[in-house]
Design a protein around this motif. Structure first.
Motif, PDB file in Angstrom:
ATOM      1  N   PHE A  45     108.603 -20.164  22.501  1.00 11.75           N
ATOM      2  CA  PHE A  45     108.524 -21.618  22.398  1.00 11.75           C
ATOM      3  C   PHE A  45     107.202 -22.027  21.765  1.00 11.75           C
ATOM      4  O   PHE A  45     107.157 -22.902  20.881  1.00 11.75           O
ATOM      5  CB  PHE A  45     108.669 -22.232  23.794  1.00 11.75           C
ATOM      6  CG  PHE A  45     108.661 -23.724  23.799  1.00 11.75           C
ATOM      7  CD1 PHE A  45     109.726 -24.445  23.290  1.00 11.75           C
ATOM      8  CD2 PHE A  45     107.573 -24.413  24.308  1.00 11.75           C
ATOM      9  CE1 PHE A  45     109.719 -25.820  23.294  1.00 11.75           C
ATOM     10  CE2 PHE A  45     107.550 -25.795  24.312  1.00 11.75           C
ATOM     11  CZ  PHE A  45     108.629 -26.505  23.796  1.00 11.75           C
ATOM     12  N   VAL A  46     106.120 -21.369  22.193  1.00  6.73           N
ATOM     13  CA  VAL A  46     104.820 -21.664  21.591  1.00  6.73           C
ATOM     14  C   VAL A  46     104.816 -21.304  20.107  1.00  6.73           C
ATOM     15  O   VAL A  46     104.298 -22.037  19.263  1.00  6.73           O
ATOM     16  CB  VAL A  46     103.710 -20.892  22.340  1.00  6.73           C
ATOM     17  CG1 VAL A  46     102.393 -21.011  21.605  1.00  6.73           C
ATOM     18  CG2 VAL A  46     103.584 -21.394  23.772  1.00  6.73           C
ATOM     19  N   LEU A  47     105.471 -20.169  19.794  1.00  3.48           N
ATOM     20  CA  LEU A  47     105.420 -19.676  18.413  1.00  3.48           C
ATOM     21  C   LEU A  47     106.181 -20.564  17.437  1.00  3.48           C
ATOM     22  O   LEU A  47     105.930 -20.492  16.224  1.00  3.48           O
ATOM     23  CB  LEU A  47     105.980 -18.257  18.338  1.00  3.48           C
ATOM     24  CG  LEU A  47     105.058 -17.140  18.823  1.00  3.48           C
ATOM     25  CD1 LEU A  47     105.788 -15.810  18.805  1.00  3.48           C
ATOM     26  CD2 LEU A  47     103.812 -17.047  17.951  1.00  3.48           C
ATOM     27  N   ILE A  48     107.132 -21.369  17.918  1.00  2.00           N
ATOM     28  CA  ILE A  48     107.859 -22.181  16.943  1.00  2.00           C
ATOM     29  C   ILE A  48     107.180 -23.514  16.681  1.00  2.00           C
ATOM     30  O   ILE A  48     107.673 -24.320  15.895  1.00  2.00           O
ATOM     31  CB  ILE A  48     109.342 -22.404  17.328  1.00  2.00           C
ATOM     32  CG1 ILE A  48     109.446 -23.046  18.702  1.00  2.00           C
ATOM     33  CG2 ILE A  48     110.140 -21.127  17.255  1.00  2.00           C
ATOM     34  CD1 ILE A  48     110.872 -23.399  19.075  1.00  2.00           C
ATOM     35  N   PHE A  49     106.040 -23.777  17.353  1.00  2.00           N
ATOM     36  CA  PHE A  49     105.262 -24.955  16.977  1.00  2.00           C
ATOM     37  C   PHE A  49     104.766 -24.786  15.542  1.00  2.00           C
ATOM     38  O   PHE A  49     104.293 -23.714  15.175  1.00  2.00           O
ATOM     39  CB  PHE A  49     104.065 -25.125  17.906  1.00  2.00           C
ATOM     40  CG  PHE A  49     104.411 -25.887  19.145  1.00  2.00           C
ATOM     41  CD1 PHE A  49     104.561 -27.272  19.088  1.00  2.00           C
ATOM     42  CD2 PHE A  49     104.612 -25.242  20.350  1.00  2.00           C
ATOM     43  CE1 PHE A  49     104.902 -27.977  20.221  1.00  2.00           C
ATOM     44  CE2 PHE A  49     104.952 -25.938  21.482  1.00  2.00           C
ATOM     45  CZ  PHE A  49     105.094 -27.317  21.422  1.00  2.00           C
ATOM     46  N   PRO A  50     104.833 -25.853  14.740  1.00  2.00           N
ATOM     47  CA  PRO A  50     104.462 -25.737  13.325  1.00  2.00           C
ATOM     48  C   PRO A  50     103.092 -25.110  13.115  1.00  2.00           C
ATOM     49  O   PRO A  50     102.906 -24.311  12.188  1.00  2.00           O
ATOM     50  CB  PRO A  50     104.484 -27.186  12.832  1.00  2.00           C
ATOM     51  CG  PRO A  50     105.396 -27.896  13.760  1.00  2.00           C
ATOM     52  CD  PRO A  50     105.308 -27.196  15.082  1.00  2.00           C
ATOM     53  N   CYS A  51     102.118 -25.413  13.977  1.00  2.00           N
ATOM     54  CA  CYS A  51     100.780 -24.911  13.731  1.00  2.00           C
ATOM     55  C   CYS A  51     100.737 -23.385  13.792  1.00  2.00           C
ATOM     56  O   CYS A  51      99.846 -22.756  13.221  1.00  2.00           O
ATOM     57  CB  CYS A  51      99.784 -25.518  14.714  1.00  2.00           C
ATOM     58  SG  CYS A  51     100.217 -25.159  16.412  1.00  2.00           S
ATOM     59  N   LEU A  52     101.673 -22.753  14.482  1.00  2.00           N
ATOM     60  CA  LEU A  52     101.731 -21.293  14.488  1.00  2.00           C
ATOM     61  C   LEU A  52     102.833 -20.785  13.566  1.00  2.00           C
ATOM     62  O   LEU A  52     102.705 -19.727  12.948  1.00  2.00           O
ATOM     63  CB  LEU A  52     101.986 -20.779  15.907  1.00  2.00           C
ATOM     64  CG  LEU A  52     100.802 -20.898  16.863  1.00  2.00           C
ATOM     65  CD1 LEU A  52     101.215 -20.460  18.249  1.00  2.00           C
ATOM     66  CD2 LEU A  52      99.634 -20.059  16.374  1.00  2.00           C
ATOM     67  N   ASP A  53     103.908 -21.551  13.472  1.00  2.00           N
ATOM     68  CA  ASP A  53     105.046 -21.091  12.689  1.00  2.00           C
ATOM     69  C   ASP A  53     104.727 -21.048  11.205  1.00  2.00           C
ATOM     70  O   ASP A  53     105.130 -20.124  10.494  1.00  2.00           O
ATOM     71  CB  ASP A  53     106.241 -22.025  12.933  1.00  2.00           C
ATOM     72  CG  ASP A  53     107.510 -21.472  12.323  1.00  2.00           C
ATOM     73  OD1 ASP A  53     107.743 -20.260  12.479  1.00  2.00           O
ATOM     74  OD2 ASP A  53     108.251 -22.229  11.682  1.00  2.00           O
ATOM     75  N   LYS A  54     103.997 -22.065  10.741  1.00  2.00           N
ATOM     76  CA  LYS A  54     103.699 -22.112   9.307  1.00  2.00           C
ATOM     77  C   LYS A  54     102.888 -20.911   8.843  1.00  2.00           C
ATOM     78  O   LYS A  54     103.288 -20.225   7.904  1.00  2.00           O
ATOM     79  CB  LYS A  54     102.982 -23.420   8.969  1.00  2.00           C
ATOM     80  CG  LYS A  54     103.951 -24.458   8.425  1.00  2.00           C
ATOM     81  CD  LYS A  54     103.192 -25.571   7.747  1.00  2.00           C
ATOM     82  CE  LYS A  54     104.040 -26.828   7.679  1.00  2.00           C
ATOM     83  NZ  LYS A  54     103.212 -28.034   7.648  1.00  2.00           N
ATOM     84  N   PRO A  55     101.718 -20.642   9.475  1.00  2.00           N
ATOM     85  CA  PRO A  55     100.976 -19.465   9.023  1.00  2.00           C
ATOM     86  C   PRO A  55     101.800 -18.188   9.142  1.00  2.00           C
ATOM     87  O   PRO A  55     101.741 -17.325   8.252  1.00  2.00           O
ATOM     88  CB  PRO A  55      99.756 -19.415   9.957  1.00  2.00           C
ATOM     89  CG  PRO A  55     100.000 -20.406  11.028  1.00  2.00           C
ATOM     90  CD  PRO A  55     100.983 -21.383  10.518  1.00  2.00           C
TER      91      PRO A  55
END
Ligand SMILES: Cc1cc2nc3c(=O)[nH]c(=O)nc-3n(C[C@H](O)[C@H](O)[C@H](O)COP(=O)(O)OP(=O)(O)OC[C@H]3O[C@@H](n4cnc5c(N)ncnc54)[C@H](O)[C@@H]3O)c2cc1C
Ligand SMILES: Cc1cc2nc3c(=O)[nH]c(=O)nc-3n(C[C@H](O)[C@H](O)[C@H](O)COP(=O)(O)OP(=O)(O)OC[C@H]3O[C@@H](n4cnc5c(N)ncnc54)[C@H](O)[C@@H]3O)c2cc1C
Ligand SMILES: Cc1cc2nc3c(=O)[nH]c(=O)nc-3n(C[C@H](O)[C@H](O)[C@H](O)COP(=O)(O)OP(=O)(O)OC[C@H]3O[C@@H](n4cnc5c(N)ncnc54)[C@H](O)[C@@H]3O)c2cc1C
Ligand SMILES: NC(=O)c1ccc[n+]([C@@H]2O[C@H](COP(=O)([O-])OP(=O)(O)OC[C@H]3O[C@@H](n4cnc5c(N)ncnc54)[C@H](OP(=O)(O)O)[C@@H]3O)[C@@H](O)[C@H]2O)c1
Ligand SMILES: NC(=O)c1ccc[n+]([C@@H]2O[C@H](COP(=O)([O-])OP(=O)(O)OC[C@H]3O[C@@H](n4cnc5c(N)ncnc54)[C@H](OP(=O)(O)O)[C@@H]3O)[C@@H](O)[C@H]2O)c1
Ligand SMILES: NC(=O)c1ccc[n+]([C@@H]2O[C@H](COP(=O)([O-])OP(=O)(O)OC[C@H]3O[C@@H](n4cnc5c(N)ncnc54)[C@H](OP(=O)(O)O)[C@@H]3O)[C@@H](O)[C@H]2O)c1
Ligand SMILES: CCCCCCCCCCCCCCCC(=O)OC[C@H](COP(=O)(O)O)OC(=O)CCCCCCCCCCCCCCC
Ligand SMILES: CCCCCCCCCCCCCCCC(=O)OC[C@H](COP(=O)(O)O)OC(=O)CCCCCCCCCCCCCCC
Ligand SMILES: CCCCCCCCCCCCCCCC(=O)OC[C@H](COP(=O)(O)O)OC(=O)CCCCCCCCCCCCCCC
Ligand code: HEM
Ligand code: HEM
Ligand code: HEM
Lengths: 436, 436, 436
Positions: free
Chosen positions: C417-427
């Motif tokens: 769930f944390v990983l699909i936040f844009p701030c992590l997903d984009k990089p």
């Protein structure tokens, strides 16, 4: 085996190189930086693009399309070479021309072949080729295509010749597709699900709430799904066999099979398999939900309160044989229907259907399929039974939902029954066998 | 690619032409009427038979056998050409000689190859090659056969070389077969079903009707099937492992493996897979019927009337731990047995079995198979348990049906148990490994 | 077709000869005794080894390795011939060098090719090629290898080129392997099973025995397995998705995908499929055991004694809607989860996964897989529900077993769930697509 050159030391280039070296091909890489890292497969050498290109007749371009223009200066060296385009896009029809055609324009002297875009780097690298092993190949030069297909074959993949480079667009779109044949059945069933959900909600939850002030909202979890699923299963199953019946009527009317069916009928016929499997999925859910009935809290409560009230009223009921017959026979019909349904599903598994001949496949899918439809329809009819006429089953003048589900199956079965009468079956057989 | 000529613009001719053009073959049709209709695949030309034949080295005869004599006048033009016979018959061994041999007699100068008769026009046309992709090819001329096999391959089908034209009869019979390997298992189980049906009818329906005047006719729907199915499943499962045991005894007795088994044993061994799958089907039905038990009207009535009478008699029963043990353990044994049974079924799927090696396949089919048999037999034994001796289970001196079902499994298990003793196992292993 | 010579008239030699003659190859046997027995395939001739060898360019050595030295005197005749080594060993790495290399040393002038060791004599003879059709081929001489691969192909088997003769050791070990990829998942689940078994035994059987003097030993048959199975299913399912999450964190931390994962992670990733299928097996058992609940003797006894006591106490309970909601919703969640679970299983069947493209496969395995995990975790959470805090569920301070099963799934879901936040997903997407 002849040396193969790969441009680009990215994921895909390395994975392909790794696999090729395993299969005995000497591999050279062409890269922007010529130092070998630890990730480069052992035994492969890395050169500049120009150098690497000269060492092989086949060059695989494992680089994104947007960087292709670095190839323009190399045009002279690439003259007469076989260039393999492996690239994919991010969207369907992203560019006006396919990547392979674009490559052919950039390097006019080369023989461009499209291939390998359907396999993934991870699959190649780890050896777990789980998704498709099919590699579509196309290109204008026959010999170049043959060379590439030989490599595909040697790598343990299945080359599929798709003709000239014009097919490249389609090949590039293929890995971007998401179950195109399933779209219609899935959308149809979503629509029907929504309709029946609100219908049942009105009848089974809102009506008792309004008139009897009972809170049956928890029906949303199991009771209502267990109405929707079987109804959809039955309707979709009937829709599998409806087009065959329509086709027969059209052929009888026209008196010949040598004319195209209308387009919608053709498309419908092609997605019958998917319709059938979606129906099977709904039927499986129905069966699971049904088997859960006795462990539901509500059901246990209802049964125990009924027994307690019987005991308190000092009443013993004798066995009602008619009810026992009705209950057992609709359950038995459903069970047999479901059994055949699963059998239809098993024979649609590609590896099973590939091991039966055409007559056997038709026997299962057509004969047993109709039997399944008959059993499932009979199951619903017997279940409905005496409820058809009882006024208590018409709330707000809305009939019970399963009555809707019976319309299409009954039509299909009646028309099919008419069609197997010799007076219609004989001319139809004659038409289909083509003896004018 | 070289041009291919097709005689006949019927369903099959057009479908094949369509597919061939897709794969890059130029196609010409030979027809009685040379006007192109809208159904002819785009890009193909239609000529008279003689003209069309001259344009290609390979001619596919997509015409029924009964019209072949129109080829006699063309014999001169067809000299040296490869004629591909695609025809099927309506019945097995309809004509004394195969269609392909008949064609070879009619046009003696041509090289006749039999092929393509196993694929259907509809499958070719619509691209949904669901039934078999295998194309059996036979012919006396090696080169002609190779040419045809190359075309089959290019069409995405799997050519299977069957040798000389003598094989044509068999190839023509293939599409007319309907599950030949399943005949014996299915007939056997139909016979057993009939026997056990009447047996159970007598014991469970007629006996109570005659002696207790109770109408249990509705047992026909679920209760009796749920006796027949598990009994058949168990017997058929045991029959899967019986031939292996018999073979071992024969080999031990003979002292060598270098002698043929009797014919019936060979045949029996070859249909073990089918026997096992039929057994699995019966077992699945048994499980489904069993899981239905609590929602049957009759069962609910029986339970509630028992509870009501308990309540009315003011009686509370303590928990009988022995019964709880017996009930839970026979259910658990059955569940584990069924689980392994399904696993055996899954590993018989062609695509799964093709991905395991021989040792793994034998491990599952032989080791896990015996374990399945043990569990299922134990399930029945524990279920039967104390009923064996109780006189109430002998109605009209007829023992309970499941006692019959235990005979074969017990024999197999006992003999197998004897066979794994070292004093028998060692010589057997020696015999089978061939160290004389 | 060119003549093939087979040394050895044992099981394998005869079976191979039989199959080759069917496919149109003339066959001669080389044997110690030249009299033809009735077992030799019809049409084949038997000669002495020397004579037979002279009649063919390819010689198949269907003899155990320990007898190979009879070939030494024949070395002159065998010069330049293609020798095919088909032998297997009894143990993995039984000899220091592979049989094929040993053969090459014995007969230095011959071109040795390893092949056919993966098919069994019985399969060849009876035509039921159930286990693998793959034939691994390796050898140092390219041309010799091609000749052998052509024969393999003509026999309807699938040749797989494995490179030089160095690969022979691996090829000889292949048929001796027993599910190597399944070892870790199976051992892991055995370990967990043992742990949870004793844990539940203590809580559910020993505790009531010690403190309440109740004999619940029969829980061992169904109740405890029905705790262990779902717990293991859930843990293993979460372990399927844990490595993907760990990989993502590592890649984010490193900022590049161009570095190897640690070895344990690589191995873990490769056995995710097996982990998932073992989880599916446990889940299926859970479902079967659960559906059995209402027909267990103990459950029937408990329900009826509860109703009887209600009746005797003259008490009627109203419907507890909250409980109805909880019960129905955890059952519905479990059902949907199991449905998707089976769907994941079906798409892992080789023939199904081979018919979908990479995107579709990822959609099912990754998207639907996470949905399955969410549903199953929710099922357990809702089931547990109010029991978390109730002190009665802590016997001997041991929490309920299912609480352990929730740890891994919850971790996986939270991190994902944390990983699909844009701030992590984009990089992460940038890293994986390789745009540095
Ligand atoms: C669970 C399940 C799984 C299924 N799996 C599959 C599957 O794997 N593959 C699949 O294909 N279907 C599958 N189906 C769909 C279905 O079973 C088949 O389409 C079935 O064969 C239809 O039978 P029919 O008798 O209605 O049609 P058909 O008898 O095939 O007739 C359909 C119509 O097409 C026309 N037609 C057919 N052949 C010709 C011809 N040669 N010349 C002229 N006209 C022709 C005829 O007009 C005919 O009326 C599945 C269904 C279910 C429920
Ligand atoms: C649900 C289900 C599915 C099944 N699916 C399949 C399937 O897909 N394919 C299949 O084949 N079977 C299948 N079976 C049948 C069965 O599982 C196998 O036949 C099983 O391997 C038999 O084991 P066995 O130990 O009795 O026989 P085996 O150990 O194979 O022995 C049989 C006898 O054959 C002889 N024999 C075998 N090999 C040799 C040899 N090399 N030399 C001399 N003699 C030999 C021996 O005398 C031996 O006693 C299935 C069964 C079930 C219940
Ligand atoms: C019943 C069941 C059946 C299953 N059957 C199968 C099966 O048949 N086959 C199978 O493979 N799995 C199977 N699985 C396992 C599982 O479904 C898959 O592994 C799933 O795809 C994992 O999804 P994910 O999103 O965690 O991993 P992914 O999104 O695949 O990511 C895994 C990690 O690998 C790395 N990675 C992947 N691709 C690349 C790349 N191109 N470059 C760099 N790094 C990359 C990434 O770091 C990623 O985080 C099955 C599971 C179950 C429960
Ligand atoms: N990954 C897959 O699963 C997969 C599957 C099918 C098809 N493909 C296709 O394969 C191609 C490569 O994919 P990939 O995943 O390997 O991508 P990648 O990991 O990003 O690798 C791309 C490589 O291209 C080279 N490159 C980048 N910019 C360049 C430039 N400006 N000029 C010249 N070379 C440049 C680089 O190699 P050097 O540093 O060596 O120059 C880089 O490693 C793409 O077209 C993709 O569509 C990939
Ligand atoms: N349909 C299938 O699924 C299928 C599958 C496998 C094999 N086959 C075999 O393919 C052959 C053709 O089947 P089909 O389904 O295409 O049949 P069809 O539709 O009836 O076509 C037969 C064609 O043969 C030609 N023809 C008919 N009478 C003729 C005559 N007296 N002289 C010369 N030509 C004549 C006609 O073509 P013109 O009008 O162009 O002359 C006609 O279109 C059969 O042998 C069949 O067994 C068919
Ligand atoms: N059976 C299988 O399923 C299978 C599968 C894959 C690979 N293989 C391999 O195939 C080979 C043969 O297996 P098999 O099952 O056929 O064994 P087999 O039945 O024991 O046959 C071995 C044959 O070798 C010959 N032979 C025995 N001793 C000999 C000696 N001292 N000198 C010369 N020839 C001798 C004999 O043939 P003559 O009496 O004609 O001389 C004998 O029939 C083995 O290497 C095995 O690993 C077998
Ligand atoms: C109600 C549940 C019904 C379950 C039905 C189980 C049916 C098993 C009967 C198998 C029928 C196979 C038809 C084969 C047609 C044919 O000839 O097929 C021919 C092919 C190839 O045969 P050859 O290799 O002999 O040529 O055979 C097969 O492929 C066999 C396929 C076996 C499939 C078994 C699948 C088991 C999956 C079980 C799921 C069970 C779920 C249970 C839930 C309660
Ligand atoms: C009581 C019901 C029992 C249900 C059993 C479900 C079992 C799932 C376990 C799968 C076992 C696979 C054995 C594989 C042997 C092997 O190594 O096989 C090896 C092959 C190939 O492996 P590689 O590709 O890794 O080489 O693997 C497979 O083919 C995997 C096959 C997966 C099959 C899943 C089928 C799901 C069907 C579910 C029906 C469920 C019905 C439930 C009803 C209640
Ligand atoms: C809770 C039990 C759940 C049972 C689920 C049954 C689901 C049936 C839905 C099938 C889904 C197929 C996904 C296909 C992906 C795809 O596109 O796959 C694409 C492939 C190939 O398609 P093309 O040939 O059209 O290209 O299609 C298939 O392979 C179809 C496979 C059908 C499999 C049916 C298996 C039936 C086994 C039933 C076991 C039932 C047990 C019931 C126990 C109570
Ligand atoms: C093992 C197999 C099956 C069993 C045990 C079974 C059982 C049942 C039961 C108990 C009901 C009544 C549900 C209720 O009271 O709400 C029912 C209803 C129904 N079943 Fe089945 N069934 C089976 C298979 C099928 C199949 C395969 C189909 C169709 C494809 C089907 C179609 C229906 C329909 C349409 C209804 C009426 C739904 C409603 O309005 O309530 N059933 N079934
Ligand atoms: C989930 C798995 C199974 C369950 C829950 C189960 C359950 C049952 C039950 C409840 C009965 C008693 C039926 C009755 O009272 O009439 C029974 C009987 C029986 N079972 Fe099973 N069973 C299972 C699997 C199997 C399998 C796989 C076999 C064999 C192949 C089998 C063989 C039998 C036999 C032979 C009987 C006796 C039939 C009779 O005469 O009544 N069972 N089983
Ligand atoms: C048709 C599907 C399912 C049904 C009907 C179902 C039903 C149940 C029931 C009735 C219980 C309570 C058992 C008891 O009282 O001892 C339970 C517990 C549980 N279920 Fe399921 N379930 C299903 C699927 C699943 C699946 C797919 C998973 C996970 C992968 C799962 C995981 C669990 C867990 C972890 C527990 C707690 C076990 C315990 O400690 O008692 N269930 N389920």
């Amino acid at each position: 085996r002849e040396t193969v050159c790969i441009f680009g030391t990215g994921d895909f280039g390395r994975a392909l190189g790794h696999k090729m070296m395993q299969s005995g091909y000497p591999v050279v890489f062409g890269s922007r930086s010529t130092q070998t890292s630890s990730l480069i497969p052992k035994g492969a050498e890395v050169f500049s693009h120009a150098e690497a290109a000269q060492k092989a007749a086949i060059i695989i371009i494992a680089i994104q399309r947007q960087h292709y223009n670095f190839l323009i200066p190399l045009a002279e060296i690439l003259r007469g070479k076989v260039l393999v385009d492996v690239s994919n896009n991010l969207k369907i029809n992203q560019y006006p021309e396919s990547n392979a055609e674009y490559l052919a324009q950039l390097v006019p002297g080369a023989k461009v072949v499209k291939a390998f875009n359907t396999v993934s780097a991870w699959a190649l690298q780890s050896g777990t080729l789980d998704a498709s092993r099919k590699v579509f190949v196309c290109g204008d030069d026959m010999e170049a295509k043959q060379m590439v297909m030989a490599i595909v074959h040697a790598l343990g993949l299945t080359p599929v010749d798709q003709g000239s480079l014009l097919a490249a667009q389609e090949i590039e779109n293929y890995p971007l597709q998401l179950f195109p044949m399933w779209k219609f059945p899935v959308l149809l069933s979503l629509g029907l699900t929504a309709f029946f959900f609100f219908y049942c909600l009105a009848r089974d939850v809102i009506y008792p709430y309004v008139y009897e002030n009972k809170d049956f909202s928890f029906f949303i979890a199991i009771s209502i799904p267990n109405r929707i699923c079987p109804i959809l299963a039955l309707i979709l199953l009937a829709l599998v066999y409806l087009p065959g019946v329509i086709a027969a009527i059209i052929q009888l009317y026209r008196g010949t099979k040598y004319r195209r069916f209308p387009d919608w009928l053709d498309k419908w016929m092609l997605c019958r398999k998917q319709l059938g499997l979606v129906a099977l999925a709904f039927a499986s859910l129905h069966v699971l939900y049904t088997l859960l009935i006795p462990i539901r809290f509500f059901v246990r409560w209802r049964i125990s309160s009924r027994i307690v009230s019987q005991a308190l009223n000092n009443k013993t009921e004798p066995l009602n044989t008619t009810n026992a017959w009705l209950s057992d026979s609709y359950l038995a019909l459903g069970t047999l229907g479901f059994f055949l349904f699963v059998l239809l599903g098993i024979t649609s598994l590609p590896s099973v259907s590939n091991n039966v001949n055409w007559r056997e496949f038709r026997f299962v899918q057509s004969k047993l399929g109709y039997l399944t439809l008959i059993l499932c329809t009979a199951h619903t009819l017997v279940y409905g039974g005496n409820r058809f006429l009882s006024p208590s089953s018409y709330r707000w003048y809305l009939p019970n939902a399963y009555m809707f589900s019976l319309i299409v199956p009954c039509i299909v079965l009646v028309v099919k029954f008419v069609l197997i009468f010799p007076c219609l079956d004989k001319p139809l057989t004659r038409i289909r066998q083509g003896w004018e």
